[in-house]
Design an enzyme around this catalytic site. Structure first.
Site, PDB file in Angstrom:
ATOM      1  N   PRO A 132      -1.109   1.645  14.222  1.00 37.29           N
ATOM      2  CA  PRO A 132      -2.265   0.740  14.225  1.00 37.29           C
ATOM      3  C   PRO A 132      -3.462   1.288  14.999  1.00 37.29           C
ATOM      4  O   PRO A 132      -4.610   1.076  14.605  1.00 37.29           O
ATOM      5  CB  PRO A 132      -1.701  -0.524  14.885  1.00 37.29           C
ATOM      6  CG  PRO A 132      -0.252  -0.510  14.520  1.00 37.29           C
ATOM      7  CD  PRO A 132       0.150   0.929  14.543  1.00 37.29           C
ATOM      8  N   ALA A 134      -3.662   4.672  15.907  1.00 37.85           N
ATOM      9  CA  ALA A 134      -3.659   6.138  15.804  1.00 37.85           C
ATOM     10  C   ALA A 134      -3.655   6.538  14.339  1.00 37.85           C
ATOM     11  O   ALA A 134      -2.600   6.677  13.725  1.00 37.85           O
ATOM     12  CB  ALA A 134      -2.444   6.729  16.523  1.00 37.85           C
ATOM     13  N   SER A 136      -6.661   8.883  12.347  1.00 37.21           N
ATOM     14  CA  SER A 136      -7.101  10.275  12.419  1.00 37.21           C
ATOM     15  C   SER A 136      -6.812  10.873  13.795  1.00 37.21           C
ATOM     16  O   SER A 136      -6.619  12.082  13.927  1.00 37.21           O
ATOM     17  CB  SER A 136      -8.604  10.370  12.119  1.00 37.21           C
ATOM     18  OG  SER A 136      -8.878   9.939  10.798  1.00 37.21           O
ATOM     19  N   ARG A 273     -15.651   5.010 -30.505  1.00 41.23           N
ATOM     20  CA  ARG A 273     -16.601   3.910 -30.323  1.00 41.23           C
ATOM     21  C   ARG A 273     -17.932   4.239 -31.004  1.00 41.23           C
ATOM     22  O   ARG A 273     -18.545   5.270 -30.718  1.00 41.23           O
ATOM     23  CB  ARG A 273     -16.829   3.673 -28.828  1.00 41.23           C
ATOM     24  CG  ARG A 273     -17.927   2.679 -28.482  1.00 41.23           C
ATOM     25  CD  ARG A 273     -17.559   1.267 -28.843  1.00 41.23           C
ATOM     26  NE  ARG A 273     -18.497   0.320 -28.251  1.00 41.23           N
ATOM     27  CZ  ARG A 273     -18.518  -0.973 -28.554  1.00 41.23           C
ATOM     28  NH1 ARG A 273     -17.652  -1.464 -29.425  1.00 41.23           N
ATOM     29  NH2 ARG A 273     -19.396  -1.775 -27.970  1.00 41.23           N
ATOM     30  N   GLN A 284     -26.396  12.970 -26.705  1.00 43.95           N
ATOM     31  CA  GLN A 284     -26.427  14.057 -25.734  1.00 43.95           C
ATOM     32  C   GLN A 284     -26.159  13.571 -24.305  1.00 43.95           C
ATOM     33  O   GLN A 284     -25.488  14.251 -23.525  1.00 43.95           O
ATOM     34  CB  GLN A 284     -27.775  14.774 -25.792  1.00 43.95           C
ATOM     35  CG  GLN A 284     -27.813  16.068 -24.994  1.00 43.95           C
ATOM     36  CD  GLN A 284     -29.151  16.771 -25.111  1.00 43.95           C
ATOM     37  OE1 GLN A 284     -30.176  16.247 -24.679  1.00 43.95           O
ATOM     38  NE2 GLN A 284     -29.148  17.950 -25.707  1.00 43.95           N
ATOM     39  N   GLY A 346     -18.490  -2.250 -20.792  1.00 42.55           N
ATOM     40  CA  GLY A 346     -17.818  -3.474 -20.360  1.00 42.55           C
ATOM     41  C   GLY A 346     -16.310  -3.397 -20.486  1.00 42.55           C
ATOM     42  O   GLY A 346     -15.576  -3.967 -19.668  1.00 42.55           O
ATOM     43  N   GLU A 369      -3.566  11.088   4.132  1.00 38.24           N
ATOM     44  CA  GLU A 369      -3.294  12.456   4.596  1.00 38.24           C
ATOM     45  C   GLU A 369      -4.553  13.100   5.186  1.00 38.24           C
ATOM     46  O   GLU A 369      -4.806  14.300   5.031  1.00 38.24           O
ATOM     47  CB  GLU A 369      -2.665  13.314   3.505  1.00 38.24           C
ATOM     48  CG  GLU A 369      -1.248  12.866   3.202  1.00 38.24           C
ATOM     49  CD  GLU A 369      -0.367  13.928   2.620  1.00 38.24           C
ATOM     50  OE1 GLU A 369      -0.521  15.108   2.966  1.00 38.24           O
ATOM     51  OE2 GLU A 369       0.505  13.569   1.802  1.00 38.24           O
TER      52      GLU A 369
END
Length: 384
Positions: A132, A134, A136, A273, A284, A346, A369
């Protein structure tokens, strides 16, 4: 893996592995991915499929019953599972994270005792470093281990523990010398789920990777035999940092897979689509978006595979490359999944399509990590 490993073209056996894992993931894991996310339940189908095909912990050396896969093969397994389900990819990833301290620093007896059941699919392995207060800053660790005859007694709380409650084994970092802290005052232990005094908090309610339980681990006067210490007393922090040098690459692999899944889905969507009388992929502006997504993903993949090669060889610049791969791949994954949602418009914002799940799953790769801010500190301190 040989010294002559080509960073830019995985060996044939790696590509064959990719094909087999992709086929398995699409057949046995993908059909449950949305349900696993929606119900925030553990992906048991994925675990069963991975164990049945010996893909749940491929990194375990052959002498302990494992596949003995190299670092790149492990990356490919995680990447291909993450392509269809981020939660499921944490099974092979965290099995490596949790057990690698034993592989790197454990006694032969400890390796035989804990790696064999892991390789056999009888147990999973989790990693308990964060607390809690500790995250980084491991120097703020409060979990204590006090010697009592031929045992150590552990007390404390570990937070953000992936697969907690499901795993049978836990690598736990604890303070054994409060004066030394990270300079020789932290030791590593194997704690078993069934040890008296071990309990778990409620599963966290998370934005993404909902199928992988994240819980606190409570250690209340847990008596651990002295022979369950990983390495010598006071070497735990060094082992933890060595472990992360290797396993940050597995988070990069997870990010690659999530991003690839989003890109693949978006490519298919823009081809089908139609707007203004033609597929939106013919415009493009859309083509440029897809091109940028693919370019950045491939750059991240090459960096990750290069880092995996360095992990396998134990190169001196692994710390930089592991941090760079994790940081860049996760940033790219967040960008690509967000763009995939945009490309679906959407529809991308609804749970009827998988890209919103992929975007939510990608976010954690920038955080766990070691946050990407910490990765940049690590890189700056370890410039090649």
């Amino acid at each position: 893996m040989s010294q002559g490993f080509d960073l830019f073209r995985p060996a044939e056996e790696h590509e064959l592995l990719r094909e087999s894992v992709r086929a398995l993931a699409e057949a046995k894991i993908a059909p449950f991915a949305a349900e696993v996310d929606e119900g925030a339940r553990f992906p048991q189908e994925a675990l069963d499929a991975l164990v049945a095909n010996d893909l749940h912990a491929v990194h375990v050396p052959e002498e302990y019953g494992g596949a003995g896969a190299d670092a790149l093969a492990t990356v490919i397994v995680i990447e291909e599972v993450a392509r269809v389900c981020g939660s499921s990819s944490l099974i092979p990833a965290v099995n490596k994270l949790g057990s690698l301290p034993v592989v790197l620093s454990g006694s032969e007896e400890l390796k035989a005792r804990y790696l064999a059941p892991l390789a056999a699919g009888e147990a999973m392995f989790s990693y308990c470093l964060s607390e809690p207060e500790a995250g980084s800053d491991a120097g703020g660790m409060k979990t204590r281990a006090v010697r009592d005859g031929d045992h150590w007694v552990l007390n404390g709380v570990k937070r953000w523990i992936t697969n907690a409650g499901v795993s049978e084994f836990y690598t736990v970092m604890a303070v054994t010398d409060p004066e030394k802290r990270t300079r020789g005052g932290i030791s590593a232990f194997v704690v078993e789920k069934g040890d008296e005094g071990v309990s778990f908090g409620a599963p966290e309610k998370k934005l993404g990777i909902k199928g992988s339980p994240t819980r606190e681990v409570y250690l209340d006067n847990v008596r651990v035999p002295a022979d369950r210490m990983i390495g010598a007393e006071g070497t735990g922090f060094a082992t933890a940092m060595r472990t992360l040098d290797h396993t940050r690459i597995t988070i990069a692999a997870q990010a690659l897979g999530i991003a690839q899944g989003a890109l693949d889905y978006a490519k298919g969507y823009v081809r089908e689509r139609k707007q203004f009388g033609k597929p939106v992929g013919d415009f493009q502006g859309i083509q440029f978006m897809i091109a940028d997504m693919a370019m950045k993903l491939e750059a991240a993949r090459q960096l990750t595979y290069a880092a995996a090669a360095k992990s396998e060889r134990g190169d001196t610049d692994l710390t930089f490359f592991g941090a760079a791969a994790k940081c860049y791949a996760s940033d790219v994954a967040m960008e690509i999944t967000t763009d995939a949602v945009q490309l679906l418009g959407g529809y991308g914002y609804t749970r009827d399509y998988p890209v919103e799940r992929m975007m939510r799953d990608a976010k954690i790769t920038q955080i766990y990590e070691g946050t990407n801010q910490v990765q940049r500190i690590v890189m700056a301190r370890n410039l090649p």
